[in-house]
Design an enzyme around this catalytic site. Structure first.
Site, PDB file in Angstrom:
ATOM      1  N   GLU A 139       6.324 -45.772   9.558  1.00 22.87           N
ATOM      2  CA  GLU A 139       6.346 -45.038   8.289  1.00 22.87           C
ATOM      3  C   GLU A 139       5.358 -45.658   7.335  1.00 22.87           C
ATOM      4  O   GLU A 139       5.286 -46.884   7.205  1.00 22.87           O
ATOM      5  CB  GLU A 139       7.716 -45.124   7.591  1.00 22.87           C
ATOM      6  N   GLU A 154      10.864 -33.229   0.120  1.00 24.28           N
ATOM      7  CA  GLU A 154      12.282 -32.999   0.407  1.00 24.28           C
ATOM      8  C   GLU A 154      13.069 -33.017  -0.905  1.00 24.28           C
ATOM      9  O   GLU A 154      13.286 -34.065  -1.495  1.00 24.28           O
ATOM     10  CB  GLU A 154      12.794 -34.059   1.385  1.00 24.28           C
ATOM     11  N   LYS A 166      16.477 -35.333  -1.713  1.00 24.07           N
ATOM     12  CA  LYS A 166      16.503 -36.791  -1.609  1.00 24.07           C
ATOM     13  C   LYS A 166      16.918 -37.396  -2.938  1.00 24.07           C
ATOM     14  O   LYS A 166      16.529 -36.925  -4.017  1.00 24.07           O
ATOM     15  CB  LYS A 166      15.141 -37.335  -1.176  1.00 24.07           C
ATOM     16  N   GLU A 177      10.538 -40.072  -4.589  1.00 19.53           N
ATOM     17  CA  GLU A 177      11.212 -39.925  -3.298  1.00 19.53           C
ATOM     18  C   GLU A 177      11.205 -38.483  -2.805  1.00 19.53           C
ATOM     19  O   GLU A 177      11.291 -38.231  -1.603  1.00 19.53           O
ATOM     20  CB  GLU A 177      12.663 -40.418  -3.403  1.00 19.53           C
TER      21      GLU A 177
END
Length: 460
Positions: A266, A320, A323, A329
């Site tokens: 990641e 997203e 989150k 984030e």
């Protein structure tokens, strides 16, 4: 299918392409994405899989669970898929019967149709501080590997686990990198022994974004900067990622495991954030990810690991919206949920780039180019059967047409998928046969287009 069993098609039939995704053994300098789903507005997995296959050069995906709908979506795409065992299942996985059942439920029904190449056992387990999870981690990995051996999948599917940089007690300067005392001998040493024995990589999640300040932003983004001096090695580091990678390498070397490959599981950069954060804009995100891809695939390596490439997974595929945490984030995605780019980092095939927003202050985007008068190309039809495309490639390349460009190291080898290679091979035949419509039939799997499918150094 054995080539000898395939009848020679006529010129009206033809072709295609492919070299299927090779199994991952060690880092190969390729780019993948983390496909997270903490959102309520994402497209169906099958749409995502076909989008990645047909519109991008991405050929590796990491899933954060083993959802059968997600795994099935990538069937027959050739995309290399990594699945994840949730953290809470790790203690159960230390029992062989549970590991065997987990494989029977989550892996065996979908392989080889889906190209599952790696299983992550949990995520950043040492950072959880859970004694049960930490004590169970290596035994669970060993048991899962034993179960893979039992069903003859151990040479196809690797087992590993990702770590945050929190596993380091020292990381600056990079040559002083050390693992936390206690974890080093009791967890990480046996884990590294397992990875060496099974030829699997050590996985890390480095995020220069979380380690930078206004003064080190250029250093984190691979932009020109004064560098950081390592007094021990007398090396000047010009980017933060190299420093983070070398700190991990130094810690591994202290334990005697500098031969184990490192994979970046990641890393990424948000395009939006809170006012208190630095570099939270689409230009910075584009700079980081574009420079990242160029750097890890260049073969330059790092100061302590020269002449290497690093298999790297960008976080994340989508923004997203569910989150938790600060604004950033929810904004690490390369794409919006409608599959339009948040910014351009060069992963779209040239024929897909017209959807890139022009309002973002990001690098200039190429749009598909209409052909000069009389110039046309042959490409696979949308939804064309993968096996049919494979027969096409076998035929065309077997006839002696030049297919060097789609062989490993060739200018069109990436993305390493049947459909992408088929596009190249089918067009080679079509051009050689005088660009007649019948030469792009390929048993109704080909289509003529006046949009140039060339991308990067791959010229049709």
């Amino acid at each position: 299918m054995d080539k000898a069993q395939i009848p020679l098609p006529t010129f009206t039939i033809l072709l295609l392409v492919v070299v299927s995704i090779s199994l991952i053994h060690g880092s190969e300098g390729s780019i993948g994405v983390n496909y997270g789903t903490v959102a309520n507005n994402l497209p169906p997995p099958t749409h995502v899989a076909h989008f990645l296959l047909e519109s991008t050069i991405i050929n590796r995906v990491r899933l954060f669970d083993a959802d059968p709908k997600m795994i099935r979506a990538f069937a027959h795409t050739g995309i290399a898929v990594t699945v994840t065992v949730p953290n809470d299942q790790i203690p159960y996985l230390t029992k062989l019967n549970f590991a065997e059942q987990w494989l029977k439920n989550n892996i065996q029904p979908y392989t080889p149709a889906t190209n599952i190449v790696r299983i992550f056992v949990g995520n950043e387990i040492l950072s959880t501080a859970s004694k049960l999870l930490i004590a169970s981690l290596v035994p669970a990995m060993q048991t899962l590997h034993t179960a893979l051996v039992g069903v003859s999948l151990d040479r196809r599917i690797q087992v590993s686990t990702p770590h945050s940089l929190g596993i380091l007690s020292s990381s600056s300067p990079p040559s002083s990198g050390k693992f936390h005392q206690g974890y080093d001998i009791h967890v990480l040493k046996p884990l590294l022994s397992f990875l060496r024995a099974t030829k699997s990589p050590f996985l890390i999640n480095p995020y220069p974004f979380f380690g930078c300040s206004p003064e080190t932003l250029d250093y984190a983004l691979f932009r020109p900067n004064s560098g950081v001096f390592d007094e021990n090695t007398k090396i000047v580091y010009t980017n933060m990622l190299d420093g983070q990678l070398d700190a991990v390498f130094s810690a591994m070397k202290l334990l005697g495991f500098d031969d184990v490959e490192i994979v970046i599981a990641e890393t990424g950069w948000p395009s939006k954030g809170d006012s208190s954060q630095v570099g939270v804009d689409s230009q910075s995100a584009a700079d980081y990810n574009m420079n990242l891809m160029r750097h890890v695939t260049s073969g330059n390596g790092t100061p302590l690991m020269p002449n290497r490439t690093f298999e790297t997974y960008i976080f994340a595929l989508f923004n997203e919206d569910l989150k938790q945490g600060p604004t950033c984030e929810r904004n690490f995605g390369l794409f919006h949920p409608n599959m339009t780019p948040v910014y351009d980092v060069g992963i779209l095939r040239s024929t897909a780039r017209s959807s890139i927003p022009t309002s973002n202050p990001t690098p200039k985007v190429e749009t598909p180019q209409r052909a000069p008068e009389g110039k046309r190309w042959c490409v696979p039809k949308t939804g064309a059967d993968i096996e049919a495309l494979q027969r096409n490639i076998d035929y065309v390349c077997g006839m002696g047409f030049n297919c060097e460009a789609i062989q490993e190291g060739g200018s069109c080898f990436l993305p390493n998928t049947v459909r992408a290679h088929a596009a190249y091979a089918m067009n080679v035949y079509y051009q050689a046969m005088g660009r007649h419509d019948y030469a792009c039939d390929f048993i109704q799997t080909g289509a003529v287009t006046d949009l140039d499918p060339s991308y990067g150094k791959c010229k049709y």
